[in-house]
Design a protein around this motif. Structure first.
Motif, PDB file in Angstrom:
ATOM      1  N   PRO A  99       0.948  -1.544   0.380  1.00  0.00           N
ATOM      2  CA  PRO A  99       0.430   0.011   0.264  1.00  0.00           C
ATOM      3  C   PRO A  99       0.748   1.175   0.166  1.00  0.00           C
ATOM      4  N   GLY A 100       0.353   1.867  -0.910  1.00  0.00           N
ATOM      5  CA  GLY A 100       1.231   3.748  -1.145  1.00  0.00           C
ATOM      6  C   GLY A 100       2.203   3.449  -2.150  1.00  0.00           C
ATOM      7  N   GLY A 101       2.276   2.449  -2.381  1.00  0.00           N
ATOM      8  CA  GLY A 101       3.005   1.823  -3.791  1.00  0.00           C
ATOM      9  C   GLY A 101       2.674   2.206  -5.284  1.00  0.00           C
ATOM     10  N   SER A 102       3.896   2.012  -6.220  1.00  0.00           N
ATOM     11  CA  SER A 102       3.362   2.326  -7.344  1.00  0.00           C
ATOM     12  C   SER A 102       3.582   1.241  -8.564  1.00  0.00           C
ATOM     13  N   LEU A 103       3.234   1.591  -9.511  1.00  0.00           N
ATOM     14  CA  LEU A 103       3.073  -0.018 -10.830  1.00  0.00           C
ATOM     15  C   LEU A 103       2.793   1.001 -12.196  1.00  0.00           C
ATOM     16  N   ARG A 104       3.482   0.956 -13.037  1.00  0.00           N
ATOM     17  CA  ARG A 104       2.833   1.178 -14.442  1.00  0.00           C
ATOM     18  C   ARG A 104       2.526   0.358 -15.521  1.00  0.00           C
ATOM     19  N   LEU A 105       1.573   0.223 -15.541  1.00  0.00           N
ATOM     20  CA  LEU A 105       0.696  -0.695 -16.169  1.00  0.00           C
ATOM     21  C   LEU A 105       1.321  -0.273 -18.273  1.00  0.00           C
ATOM     22  N   SER A 106       2.136  -0.939 -18.865  1.00  0.00           N
ATOM     23  CA  SER A 106       1.590  -0.923 -20.253  1.00  0.00           C
ATOM     24  C   SER A 106       1.002  -1.905 -21.396  1.00  0.00           C
ATOM     25  N   ASN A 148       0.948   3.067 -30.942  1.00  0.00           N
ATOM     26  CA  ASN A 148      -0.022   2.391 -30.073  1.00  0.00           C
ATOM     27  C   ASN A 148       0.150   0.880 -29.415  1.00  0.00           C
ATOM     28  N   THR A 149       0.429   2.212 -28.339  1.00  0.00           N
ATOM     29  CA  THR A 149       0.616   1.696 -26.519  1.00  0.00           C
ATOM     30  C   THR A 149      -0.398   2.513 -25.829  1.00  0.00           C
ATOM     31  N   VAL A 150      -0.488   2.354 -24.304  1.00  0.00           N
ATOM     32  CA  VAL A 150      -0.969   3.485 -23.448  1.00  0.00           C
ATOM     33  C   VAL A 150      -0.352   2.541 -22.562  1.00  0.00           C
ATOM     34  N   ASP A 151      -0.272   3.502 -21.050  1.00  0.00           N
ATOM     35  CA  ASP A 151       0.520   3.471 -20.074  1.00  0.00           C
ATOM     36  C   ASP A 151      -0.671   3.590 -18.758  1.00  0.00           C
ATOM     37  N   LEU A 152      -0.508   3.013 -17.891  1.00  0.00           N
ATOM     38  CA  LEU A 152      -0.882   2.876 -16.748  1.00  0.00           C
ATOM     39  C   LEU A 152      -0.521   3.738 -15.422  1.00  0.00           C
ATOM     40  N   GLN A 153       0.070   4.710 -15.368  1.00  0.00           N
ATOM     41  CA  GLN A 153       1.143   4.766 -14.336  1.00  0.00           C
ATOM     42  C   GLN A 153       0.016   4.807 -13.103  1.00  0.00           C
ATOM     43  N   MET A 154       0.231   4.839 -12.239  1.00  0.00           N
ATOM     44  CA  MET A 154      -0.599   3.720 -11.040  1.00  0.00           C
ATOM     45  C   MET A 154       0.328   4.214  -9.572  1.00  0.00           C
ATOM     46  N   ASN A 155      -0.169   5.128  -9.080  1.00  0.00           N
ATOM     47  CA  ASN A 155       0.513   5.876  -8.047  1.00  0.00           C
ATOM     48  C   ASN A 155      -0.323   6.189  -6.445  1.00  0.00           C
ATOM     49  N   SER A 156       0.331   6.035  -5.075  1.00  0.00           N
ATOM     50  CA  SER A 156      -0.459   5.544  -4.256  1.00  0.00           C
ATOM     51  C   SER A 156      -1.193   4.122  -3.879  1.00  0.00           C
ATOM     52  N   LEU A 157      -0.827   3.331  -4.300  1.00  0.00           N
ATOM     53  CA  LEU A 157      -2.185   2.234  -4.109  1.00  0.00           C
ATOM     54  C   LEU A 157      -2.334   1.897  -3.231  1.00  0.00           C
ATOM     55  N   LYS A 158      -3.581   1.188  -3.164  1.00  0.00           N
ATOM     56  CA  LYS A 158      -4.718   1.091  -2.450  1.00  0.00           C
ATOM     57  C   LYS A 158      -5.366  -0.405  -2.135  1.00  0.00           C
ATOM     58  N   PRO A 159      -5.179  -1.055  -1.372  1.00  0.00           N
ATOM     59  CA  PRO A 159      -5.404  -2.589  -0.849  1.00  0.00           C
ATOM     60  C   PRO A 159      -7.085  -2.634  -2.462  1.00  0.00           C
ATOM     61  N   GLU A 160      -7.634  -1.702  -1.762  1.00  0.00           N
ATOM     62  CA  GLU A 160      -8.866  -1.506  -2.637  1.00  0.00           C
ATOM     63  C   GLU A 160      -8.737  -1.711  -4.315  1.00  0.00           C
ATOM     64  N   ASP A 161      -7.432  -1.229  -4.719  1.00  0.00           N
ATOM     65  CA  ASP A 161      -7.560  -1.327  -6.186  1.00  0.00           C
ATOM     66  C   ASP A 161      -6.443  -2.696  -6.537  1.00  0.00           C
ATOM     67  N   THR A 162      -6.482  -3.593  -5.632  1.00  0.00           N
ATOM     68  CA  THR A 162      -6.394  -5.130  -6.264  1.00  0.00           C
ATOM     69  C   THR A 162      -7.407  -5.323  -6.877  1.00  0.00           C
ATOM     70  N   ALA A 163      -6.308  -6.382  -8.129  1.00  0.00           N
ATOM     71  CA  ALA A 163      -7.863  -6.283  -9.851  1.00  0.00           C
ATOM     72  C   ALA A 163      -7.552  -6.916 -10.245  1.00  0.00           C
ATOM     73  N   VAL A 164      -7.519  -7.309 -11.305  1.00  0.00           N
ATOM     74  CA  VAL A 164      -6.821  -7.617 -12.839  1.00  0.00           C
ATOM     75  C   VAL A 164      -7.264  -6.554 -13.316  1.00  0.00           C
ATOM     76  N   TYR A 165      -6.173  -6.207 -14.141  1.00  0.00           N
ATOM     77  CA  TYR A 165      -6.155  -5.045 -15.220  1.00  0.00           C
ATOM     78  C   TYR A 165      -6.407  -5.191 -16.735  1.00  0.00           C
ATOM     79  N   THR A 189      -2.049  -6.982  -6.979  1.00  0.00           N
ATOM     80  CA  THR A 189      -2.335  -7.225  -6.153  1.00  0.00           C
ATOM     81  C   THR A 189      -1.354  -5.759  -4.515  1.00  0.00           C
ATOM     82  N   VAL A 190      -1.938  -4.830  -3.988  1.00  0.00           N
ATOM     83  CA  VAL A 190      -1.589  -4.429  -3.644  1.00  0.00           C
ATOM     84  C   VAL A 190      -2.166  -5.221  -1.777  1.00  0.00           C
ATOM     85  N   SER A 191      -0.933  -5.174  -1.253  1.00  0.00           N
ATOM     86  CA  SER A 191      -1.164  -5.610   0.609  1.00  0.00           C
ATOM     87  C   SER A 191       0.368  -5.784   0.498  1.00  0.00           C
ATOM     88  N   SER A 192       0.840  -5.747   2.314  1.00  0.00           N
ATOM     89  CA  SER A 192       2.029  -5.968   2.931  1.00  0.00           C
ATOM     90  C   SER A 192       1.374  -6.876   3.218  1.00  0.00           C
TER      91      SER A 192
END
Length: 121
Positions: free
Chosen positions: A14-21, A76-93, A118-121
């Motif tokens: 939680p609180g971390g970041s991920l970048r999806l491409s 033809n690419t799209v990215d998603l920068q995800m910051n301040s991640l929360k447990p409720e962001d856990t999902a298949v994207y 997966t956002v978890s401590s």
């Protein structure tokens, strides 16, 4: 044949970041809107963020101010920068794109296979 391939998912605290491409490939004439959806266990798939070919963005309320969507029209690419991640962001994207395969055709929605966040401590 058109393919959307996602990458970048994983486990983060939680609180971390991920970048999806996501990269679209195949017989593509043009790409209209692109976006990211997510589906948490036991819930319906929901829009996270979208972006038009002109760069207009739209975000779901739960991710506003934390997630940023961007695209490269030449690649033809799209990215998603995800910051301040929360447990409720856990999902298949899932990556989504409305793709035109022939100049006279309308855009058709295509989906990637999904990447797990997966956002978890």
């Amino acid at each position: 044949q058109v393919q959307l391939v996602e990458s970048g998912g994983g486990l983060v605290q939680p609180g971390g970041s991920l970048r999806l491409s996501c990269a679209a490939s195949g017989s593509i004439f043009s790409v209209n809107s692109m976006g990211w959806y997510r589906q948490a266990p036991g819930k319906e798939r929901e829009l996270v963020a979208s972006i038009t070919s002109g760069g207009t963005t739209n975000y779901a309320d739960p991710v506003k101010g934390r997630f940023t969507i961007s695209r490269d029209n030449r690649k033809n690419t799209v990215d998603l920068q995800m910051n301040s991640l929360k447990p409720e962001d856990t999902a298949v994207y899932y990556c989504n794109a409305r793709i035109v395969t022939m100049s006279w055709a309308d855009g058709v929605p295509y989906w990637g296979k999904g990447t797990t966040v997966t956002v978890s401590s």
